[in-house]
Write a protein that holds these residues in place. Structure first.
Motif, PDB file in Angstrom:
ATOM      1  N   PHE A   1       1.718   2.150   0.116  1.00  0.00           N
ATOM      2  CA  PHE A   1       1.472   1.482  -0.900  1.00  0.00           C
ATOM      3  C   PHE A   1       2.814   1.372  -1.625  1.00  0.00           C
ATOM      4  O   PHE A   1       3.499   2.188  -1.886  1.00  0.00           O
ATOM      5  CB  PHE A   1       0.535   1.913  -1.688  1.00  0.00           C
ATOM      6  CG  PHE A   1       0.786   1.288  -3.137  1.00  0.00           C
ATOM      7  CD1 PHE A   1      -0.133   0.462  -3.485  1.00  0.00           C
ATOM      8  CD2 PHE A   1       1.300   1.648  -4.567  1.00  0.00           C
ATOM      9  CE1 PHE A   1      -0.298  -0.311  -5.100  1.00  0.00           C
ATOM     10  CE2 PHE A   1       0.891   1.425  -5.388  1.00  0.00           C
ATOM     11  CZ  PHE A   1       0.495  -0.370  -6.011  1.00  0.00           C
TER      12      PHE A   1
ATOM     13  N   ALA B   1       4.681  -0.071  -5.041  1.00  0.00           N
ATOM     14  CA  ALA B   1       4.688  -1.601  -6.275  1.00  0.00           C
ATOM     15  C   ALA B   1       6.041  -1.005  -7.236  1.00  0.00           C
ATOM     16  O   ALA B   1       6.418  -0.432  -6.700  1.00  0.00           O
ATOM     17  CB  ALA B   1       4.117  -0.997  -6.868  1.00  0.00           C
TER      18      ALA B   1
ATOM     19  N   ASP C   1       2.954  -5.839  -7.090  1.00  0.00           N
ATOM     20  CA  ASP C   1       3.260  -5.491  -5.931  1.00  0.00           C
ATOM     21  C   ASP C   1       4.473  -5.447  -4.692  1.00  0.00           C
ATOM     22  O   ASP C   1       5.483  -6.855  -5.640  1.00  0.00           O
ATOM     23  CB  ASP C   1       1.834  -5.006  -5.150  1.00  0.00           C
ATOM     24  CG  ASP C   1       1.426  -6.865  -4.732  1.00  0.00           C
ATOM     25  OD1 ASP C   1       2.284  -7.519  -5.822  1.00  0.00           O
ATOM     26  OD2 ASP C   1       0.849  -6.916  -4.080  1.00  0.00           O
ATOM     27  N   THR C   2       4.598  -4.662  -3.852  1.00  0.00           N
ATOM     28  CA  THR C   2       5.914  -5.765  -3.238  1.00  0.00           C
ATOM     29  C   THR C   2       5.475  -5.406  -1.889  1.00  0.00           C
ATOM     30  O   THR C   2       4.889  -4.972  -1.535  1.00  0.00           O
ATOM     31  CB  THR C   2       7.659  -5.232  -3.988  1.00  0.00           C
ATOM     32  OG1 THR C   2       8.116  -6.134  -2.981  1.00  0.00           O
ATOM     33  CG2 THR C   2       6.936  -3.302  -3.532  1.00  0.00           C
TER      34      THR C   2
ATOM     35  N   VAL D   1      -1.887  -4.052  -9.627  1.00  0.00           N
ATOM     36  CA  VAL D   1      -1.146  -4.162  -8.170  1.00  0.00           C
ATOM     37  C   VAL D   1      -1.224  -3.479  -7.321  1.00  0.00           C
ATOM     38  O   VAL D   1      -1.317  -3.451  -5.927  1.00  0.00           O
ATOM     39  CB  VAL D   1       0.317  -3.969  -8.320  1.00  0.00           C
ATOM     40  CG1 VAL D   1       0.919  -5.126  -9.285  1.00  0.00           C
ATOM     41  CG2 VAL D   1       0.658  -2.701  -8.806  1.00  0.00           C
ATOM     42  N   ARG D   2      -2.606  -2.108  -7.893  1.00  0.00           N
ATOM     43  CA  ARG D   2      -3.406  -1.394  -6.925  1.00  0.00           C
ATOM     44  C   ARG D   2      -4.583  -2.834  -6.027  1.00  0.00           C
ATOM     45  O   ARG D   2      -5.221  -3.092  -5.853  1.00  0.00           O
ATOM     46  CB  ARG D   2      -3.776  -0.470  -7.146  1.00  0.00           C
ATOM     47  CG  ARG D   2      -2.888   1.100  -7.266  1.00  0.00           C
ATOM     48  CD  ARG D   2      -2.899   2.008  -6.895  1.00  0.00           C
ATOM     49  NE  ARG D   2      -2.182   3.136  -7.119  1.00  0.00           N
ATOM     50  CZ  ARG D   2      -2.188   3.613  -6.388  1.00  0.00           C
ATOM     51  NH1 ARG D   2      -1.694   3.845  -5.311  1.00  0.00           N
ATOM     52  NH2 ARG D   2      -0.623   4.786  -6.750  1.00  0.00           N
TER      53      ARG D   2
END
Length: 178
Positions: free
Chosen positions: A3, A5, A18-19, A177-178
């Protein structure tokens, strides 16, 4: 599973996005990604987490060198993105630990034995990973001026990024963004 961000501290508060790390191969790539998120040289935090095994934070402010923290160096060193961070923190000497012995050609080939370079490469990688401590690495004060002390950072375990975001007042934007 990773994960990742970006949290940017703007005049209006935290903004999260997010990225994708697919194109990130170096710390410079990661730093550029963070700088692109803030054209005004605001504080940008890059969060990277691998399934509760480890988490990392890269703090980028303007053109200053990035500040880095990794929760577990050994666990991070065994992953592609974590290796980028641990290698920056510990230097490239990890891969060179056995270089002096390799230069002496003490691998058995001096007696005419076959040189198994693939096996040697695996051993060097394992040795380098074992050289990384199974402990926090980097700047333990990375978030102290933002509301998370060194003691609190070191006490984090599972769901660390959510706890960090909560301490920074950014939990709602991180959850988006999760």
């Amino acid at each position: 599973m990773y994960f990742a961000a970006l949290l940017t501290l703007t005049e209006d508060g935290w903004v999260a996005s997010d990225t994708e790390l697919d194109d990130v191969e170096t710390l410079a790539d990661l730093t550029d990604l963070a700088r692109e998120a803030s054209p005004d040289d605001d504080t940008v935090l890059v969060f990277i987490e691998q399934e509760d095994a480890w988490f990392g934070i890269v703090r980028v402010e303007g053109e200053d060198d990035p500040r880095i923290y990794v929760s577990d160096g050994a666990a991070a060193a065994r992953s592609s993105y974590g290796e980028i961070l641990t290698r920056e923190l510990l230097g490239d000497d990890l891969a060179d630990d056995d270089a002096d012995l390799d230069a002496l050609d003490l691998d058995g080939t001096e007696d005419g034995e076959p040189d198994d370079t693939e096996e040697d490469a695996d051993t060097e990688t394992e040795t380098a990973a074992e050289a990384v401590p199974a402990a926090p690495l980097g700047d333990r004060l990375i978030l102290s001026d933002l509301g998370l002390s060194e003691k609190e950072l070191l006490a984090l375990d599972t769901d660390a990024l959510a706890e960090i975001a909560d301490a920074l007042g950014a939990s709602e934007v991180l959850e988006t963004v999760r």
